[in-house]
Design a protein around this motif. Structure first.
Motif, PDB file in Angstrom:
ATOM      1  N   THR A  10       4.888   4.797 -12.115  1.00  0.00           N
ATOM      2  CA  THR A  10       3.455   4.700 -11.858  1.00  0.00           C
ATOM      3  C   THR A  10       3.268   3.852 -10.608  1.00  0.00           C
ATOM      4  OG1 THR A  10       2.992   4.789 -14.240  1.00  0.00           O
ATOM      5  CG2 THR A  10       1.214   4.057 -12.782  1.00  0.00           C
ATOM      6  N   ILE A  11       2.803   4.489  -9.534  1.00  0.00           N
ATOM      7  CA  ILE A  11       2.658   3.825  -8.245  1.00  0.00           C
ATOM      8  C   ILE A  11       1.203   3.904  -7.784  1.00  0.00           C
ATOM      9  CG2 ILE A  11       3.452   3.685  -5.860  1.00  0.00           C
ATOM     10  CD1 ILE A  11       5.669   3.239  -7.920  1.00  0.00           C
ATOM     11  N   ALA A  12       0.641   2.755  -7.460  1.00  0.00           N
ATOM     12  CA  ALA A  12      -0.731   2.697  -6.938  1.00  0.00           C
ATOM     13  C   ALA A  12      -0.687   2.438  -5.434  1.00  0.00           C
ATOM     14  CB  ALA A  12      -1.515   1.592  -7.636  1.00  0.00           C
ATOM     15  N   HIS A  13      -1.597   3.068  -4.737  1.00  0.00           N
ATOM     16  CA  HIS A  13      -1.713   2.856  -3.290  1.00  0.00           C
ATOM     17  C   HIS A  13      -3.147   2.413  -2.995  1.00  0.00           C
ATOM     18  CE1 HIS A  13      -2.541   4.322   0.934  1.00  0.00           C
ATOM     19  NE2 HIS A  13      -1.467   3.584   1.115  1.00  0.00           N
ATOM     20  N   ILE A  99      -1.932 -11.177  -8.996  1.00  0.00           N
ATOM     21  CA  ILE A  99      -2.035 -10.438 -10.246  1.00  0.00           C
ATOM     22  C   ILE A  99      -1.025  -9.307 -10.385  1.00  0.00           C
ATOM     23  CG2 ILE A  99      -3.786  -8.838  -9.332  1.00  0.00           C
ATOM     24  CD1 ILE A  99      -5.132  -8.879 -12.065  1.00  0.00           C
ATOM     25  N   ALA A 100      -0.568  -8.738  -9.272  1.00  0.00           N
ATOM     26  CA  ALA A 100       0.318  -7.571  -9.326  1.00  0.00           C
ATOM     27  C   ALA A 100       1.746  -7.963  -9.687  1.00  0.00           C
ATOM     28  CB  ALA A 100       0.307  -6.844  -7.982  1.00  0.00           C
ATOM     29  N   PRO A 101       2.401  -7.194 -10.569  1.00  0.00           N
ATOM     30  CA  PRO A 101       3.783  -7.509 -10.945  1.00  0.00           C
ATOM     31  C   PRO A 101       4.764  -7.264  -9.797  1.00  0.00           C
ATOM     32  CG  PRO A 101       3.088  -5.428 -11.924  1.00  0.00           C
ATOM     33  CD  PRO A 101       1.855  -6.035 -11.310  1.00  0.00           C
ATOM     34  N   LEU A 102       4.529  -6.225  -8.991  1.00  0.00           N
ATOM     35  CA  LEU A 102       5.402  -5.893  -7.859  1.00  0.00           C
ATOM     36  C   LEU A 102       4.570  -5.146  -6.829  1.00  0.00           C
ATOM     37  CD1 LEU A 102       8.217  -5.649  -6.540  1.00  0.00           C
ATOM     38  CD2 LEU A 102       8.552  -3.537  -7.839  1.00  0.00           C
ATOM     39  N   TYR A 103       4.527  -5.673  -5.615  1.00  0.00           N
ATOM     40  CA  TYR A 103       3.723  -5.012  -4.584  1.00  0.00           C
ATOM     41  C   TYR A 103       4.421  -5.041  -3.233  1.00  0.00           C
ATOM     42  CZ  TYR A 103       2.275  -9.401  -2.333  1.00  0.00           C
ATOM     43  OH  TYR A 103       2.269 -10.581  -1.649  1.00  0.00           O
ATOM     44  N   GLU A 104       4.044  -4.080  -2.396  1.00  0.00           N
ATOM     45  CA  GLU A 104       4.564  -3.965  -1.034  1.00  0.00           C
ATOM     46  C   GLU A 104       3.374  -3.906  -0.079  1.00  0.00           C
ATOM     47  OE1 GLU A 104       6.619  -0.471   1.739  1.00  0.00           O
ATOM     48  OE2 GLU A 104       7.093  -0.553  -0.400  1.00  0.00           O
ATOM     49  N   LYS A 105       3.376  -4.787   0.894  1.00  0.00           N
ATOM     50  CA  LYS A 105       2.340  -4.743   1.929  1.00  0.00           C
ATOM     51  C   LYS A 105       2.887  -3.881   3.052  1.00  0.00           C
ATOM     52  CE  LYS A 105      -0.787  -7.638   4.657  1.00  0.00           C
ATOM     53  NZ  LYS A 105      -1.291  -9.002   4.890  1.00  0.00           N
ATOM     54  N   SER A 106       2.476  -2.623   3.101  1.00  0.00           N
ATOM     55  CA  SER A 106       3.086  -1.683   4.031  1.00  0.00           C
ATOM     56  C   SER A 106       2.447  -1.722   5.414  1.00  0.00           C
ATOM     57  CB  SER A 106       3.003  -0.251   3.478  1.00  0.00           C
ATOM     58  OG  SER A 106       1.659   0.134   3.272  1.00  0.00           O
ATOM     59  N   SER A 107       1.276  -2.305   5.531  1.00  0.00           N
ATOM     60  CA  SER A 107       0.638  -2.506   6.833  1.00  0.00           C
ATOM     61  C   SER A 107      -0.444  -3.560   6.664  1.00  0.00           C
ATOM     62  CB  SER A 107       0.048  -1.196   7.375  1.00  0.00           C
ATOM     63  OG  SER A 107      -1.124  -0.843   6.680  1.00  0.00           O
ATOM     64  N   ILE A 108      -1.183  -3.816   7.718  1.00  0.00           N
ATOM     65  CA  ILE A 108      -2.218  -4.844   7.662  1.00  0.00           C
ATOM     66  C   ILE A 108      -3.305  -4.509   6.650  1.00  0.00           C
ATOM     67  CG2 ILE A 108      -3.581  -3.825   9.531  1.00  0.00           C
ATOM     68  CD1 ILE A 108      -4.206  -6.656  10.499  1.00  0.00           C
ATOM     69  N   ASP A 109      -3.467  -3.213   6.327  1.00  0.00           N
ATOM     70  CA  ASP A 109      -4.561  -2.814   5.422  1.00  0.00           C
ATOM     71  C   ASP A 109      -4.123  -1.860   4.311  1.00  0.00           C
ATOM     72  OD1 ASP A 109      -4.024  -0.680   7.032  1.00  0.00           O
ATOM     73  OD2 ASP A 109      -6.072  -0.349   7.712  1.00  0.00           O
ATOM     74  N   GLU A 110      -2.812  -1.782   4.030  1.00  0.00           N
ATOM     75  CA  GLU A 110      -2.307  -0.882   2.989  1.00  0.00           C
ATOM     76  C   GLU A 110      -1.325  -1.596   2.064  1.00  0.00           C
ATOM     77  OE1 GLU A 110      -1.402   3.464   3.772  1.00  0.00           O
ATOM     78  OE2 GLU A 110      -1.270   2.652   5.809  1.00  0.00           O
ATOM     79  N   PHE A 111      -1.385  -1.218   0.780  1.00  0.00           N
ATOM     80  CA  PHE A 111      -0.520  -1.846  -0.218  1.00  0.00           C
ATOM     81  C   PHE A 111      -0.055  -0.800  -1.232  1.00  0.00           C
ATOM     82  CE2 PHE A 111      -3.654  -4.800   1.317  1.00  0.00           C
ATOM     83  CZ  PHE A 111      -2.977  -5.986   1.519  1.00  0.00           C
ATOM     84  N   LEU A 113       1.699  -0.674  -5.158  1.00  0.00           N
ATOM     85  CA  LEU A 113       1.989  -1.466  -6.350  1.00  0.00           C
ATOM     86  C   LEU A 113       2.804  -0.624  -7.314  1.00  0.00           C
ATOM     87  CD1 LEU A 113      -0.636  -2.778  -5.098  1.00  0.00           C
ATOM     88  CD2 LEU A 113      -1.217  -3.489  -7.412  1.00  0.00           C
ATOM     89  N   ASP A 114       3.893  -1.176  -7.844  1.00  0.00           N
ATOM     90  CA  ASP A 114       4.695  -0.490  -8.853  1.00  0.00           C
ATOM     91  C   ASP A 114       4.250  -0.987 -10.225  1.00  0.00           C
ATOM     92  OD1 ASP A 114       6.576   0.633 -10.525  1.00  0.00           O
ATOM     93  OD2 ASP A 114       8.223   0.357  -9.111  1.00  0.00           O
ATOM     94  N   LEU A 115       3.630  -0.088 -10.983  1.00  0.00           N
ATOM     95  CA  LEU A 115       3.073  -0.452 -12.295  1.00  0.00           C
ATOM     96  C   LEU A 115       3.809   0.263 -13.428  1.00  0.00           C
ATOM     97  CD1 LEU A 115      -0.689  -0.137 -11.267  1.00  0.00           C
ATOM     98  CD2 LEU A 115       0.756  -2.164 -11.186  1.00  0.00           C
ATOM     99  N   THR A 116       5.028   0.705 -13.141  1.00  0.00           N
ATOM    100  CA  THR A 116       5.811   1.445 -14.128  1.00  0.00           C
ATOM    101  C   THR A 116       5.922   0.672 -15.441  1.00  0.00           C
ATOM    102  OG1 THR A 116       7.085   2.489 -12.357  1.00  0.00           O
ATOM    103  CG2 THR A 116       8.041   2.526 -14.559  1.00  0.00           C
ATOM    104  N   GLY A 117       5.606   1.344 -16.526  1.00  0.00           N
ATOM    105  CA  GLY A 117       5.692   0.735 -17.855  1.00  0.00           C
ATOM    106  C   GLY A 117       4.413   0.089 -18.328  1.00  0.00           C
ATOM    107  N   MET A 118       3.433  -0.089 -17.435  1.00  0.00           N
ATOM    108  CA  MET A 118       2.201  -0.781 -17.815  1.00  0.00           C
ATOM    109  C   MET A 118       1.383   0.006 -18.838  1.00  0.00           C
ATOM    110  SD  MET A 118      -0.810  -2.367 -15.422  1.00  0.00           S
ATOM    111  CE  MET A 118       0.246  -3.681 -14.827  1.00  0.00           C
TER     112      MET A 118
END
Length: 412
Positions: A10-13, A99-111, A113-118
């Motif tokens: 489960t990946i959120a963008h 708050i996020a368990p695991l996140y990646e800041k891929s640019s100045i305005d994009e993120f 989040l790995d929510l696998t298992g939530m």
């Protein structure tokens, strides 16, 4: 509440809508709903960002400002404020990081989040929706959300949800969701690749997904395999944890300790050029600059400053020299100097060129192309060559000074 299936992620963008434009509208409410261009003010400048209202006239980022103003003469132009945009980017990052368990800041305005298992404990869609509303409430900026089983599909979902919306793609429905779309909506499909595919009659993602993978590889090389996977909704790339401490740096220990200010400044230029090119090669921007000095007595001092995100030589050189002037206060011989760029985020060099011309953008692209092909040292400022010459000359100069001293004051 659904059960987690084998291989299901489960990946959120999250994507801040027209980020620079949104910040400008927050600063001046009268700009909302109007065709707005963010970029240099001269006719030779480029458009760094534009509002949805401006896009209706065919305007897009990186377009020459004079062309944009011909398409929409009544557009409003704002010069851009990278310091303000960087501040808002950090504000959003802090909310997500808290708050996020695991996140990646891929640019100045994009993120991402790995929510696998939530979903076992708390619905992912409900959780991400609440996070999105929290960001909107605390920053007063619009943000769109896509939720899917991988990064690629979640990013496409976000683009479909814009402006200021959200879209969730159920597990197993990725291919069906992508099928009717134009091939240009697949991330990383550039104009040239799209043109090659259209010449072969490929217009939609569905058609692309039905082409044998071997044929696509024959057409486009390894990129063909990647495109086949994307067209079929397959993307196994991980969410890479974001760490502010990631950095690029370089330092130089002189063969002979020196107080030659010309040499020190020339060496700072050389190191900044080298490291800034490394940033641009990795498609990175820095938000923090650090300068390091080690004196002849081995005392080591550092000083840093937060800056608006950039990868521009001329901006970074100004900050590095400013830090050095503030840091170098002992008037002792220097053994080592270093430059480090940290707080890195992904991003395009052009976004910091609010006051530069289209020619300046083209110049940087040409310089980086030559450096990538032949090595960064093949195209540098003249002063950096001077520093190399002066450093090589230093041992000889020291030897000559010692000879003069012995002649003037012979032993005994």
């Amino acid at each position: 509440m659904s059960m987690l299936l084998d291989g299901q992620r489960t990946i959120a963008h999250f994507d801040m809508d027209s980020f620079f434009v949104s910040v400008e509208c927050k600063k001046d409410r009268s700009l909302k709903g109007k065709p707005l261009l963010v970029g240099g003010r001269s006719d030779r400048a480029v458009v760094a960002a534009c509002s949805y209202e401006a896009r209706k006239f065919g305007i897009h980022s990186a377009m020459p400002m004079k062309v944009a103003l011909r398409l929409c003469p009544h557009a409003i132009v704002r010069g851009g404020d990278m310091e303000e945009y960087s501040r808002h980017s950090r504000e959003v990052t802090e909310i997500i990081a808290g708050i996020a368990p695991l996140y990646e800041k891929s640019s100045i305005d994009e993120f991402y989040l790995d929510l696998t298992g939530m979903d076992k404990y708390f619905g992912s869609l409900k959780w991400t929706s609440e996070l999105r509303q929290k960001i909107i409430k605390q920053t007063d900026l619009p943000i769109s959300l896509g939720l899917a089983s991988n990064k690629m599909v979640s990013k496409v979902a976000t683009n479909e949800a814009k402006p200021n919306g959200q879209l969730s793609i159920p597990f197993g429905q990725e291919k069906l969701f992508l099928a009717p779309m134009d091939i240009g909506k697949i991330p990383m499909v550039g104009k040239e690749t799209a043109a090659q595919l259209r010449r072969r009659g490929v217009e939609t993602v569905k058609t692309l997904s039905e082409i044998p993978i071997g044929l696509l590889e024959a057409w486009l090389g390894k990129n063909g395999i990647s495109l086949w996977n994307k067209a079929n909704g397959i993307d196994e790339s991980p969410v890479i944890p974001y760490h502010e401490q990631k950095s690029v740096s370089t330092e130089n220990t002189f063969g002979t300790d020196t107080i030659d200010m010309d040499l020190l400044h020339c060496e700072l230029v050389r190191m900044t050029e080298k490291t800034a090119f490394e940033l641009r090669s990795q498609n990175k921007l820095t938000g923090c600059v650090t300068v390091k000095i080690r004196y002849s007595d081995f005392e080591t001092v550092t000083r840093q400053m937060s800056i608006p995100y950039t990868a521009s030589d001329h901006i970074l050189l100004e900050k590095v020299k400013e830090l050095f002037r503030k840091l170098y206060d002992k008037r002792l011989l220097v053994r080592l100097i270093g430059v480090r760029f940290s707080h890195l985020v992904s991003g395009n060099y052009q976004i910091s060129l609010f006051d530069d011309t289209a020619e300046m953008v083209a110049l940087y692209q040409a310089i980086d192309s030559i450096k990538s092909q032949y090595g960064w040292q093949y195209l540098v400022r003249g002063s950096t060559q001077q520093s190399r010459f002066r450093e090589k000359l230093m041992p000889y100069q020291k030897e000559q000074r010692e000879l003069v001293w012995k002649k003037r004051y012979p032993a005994g």
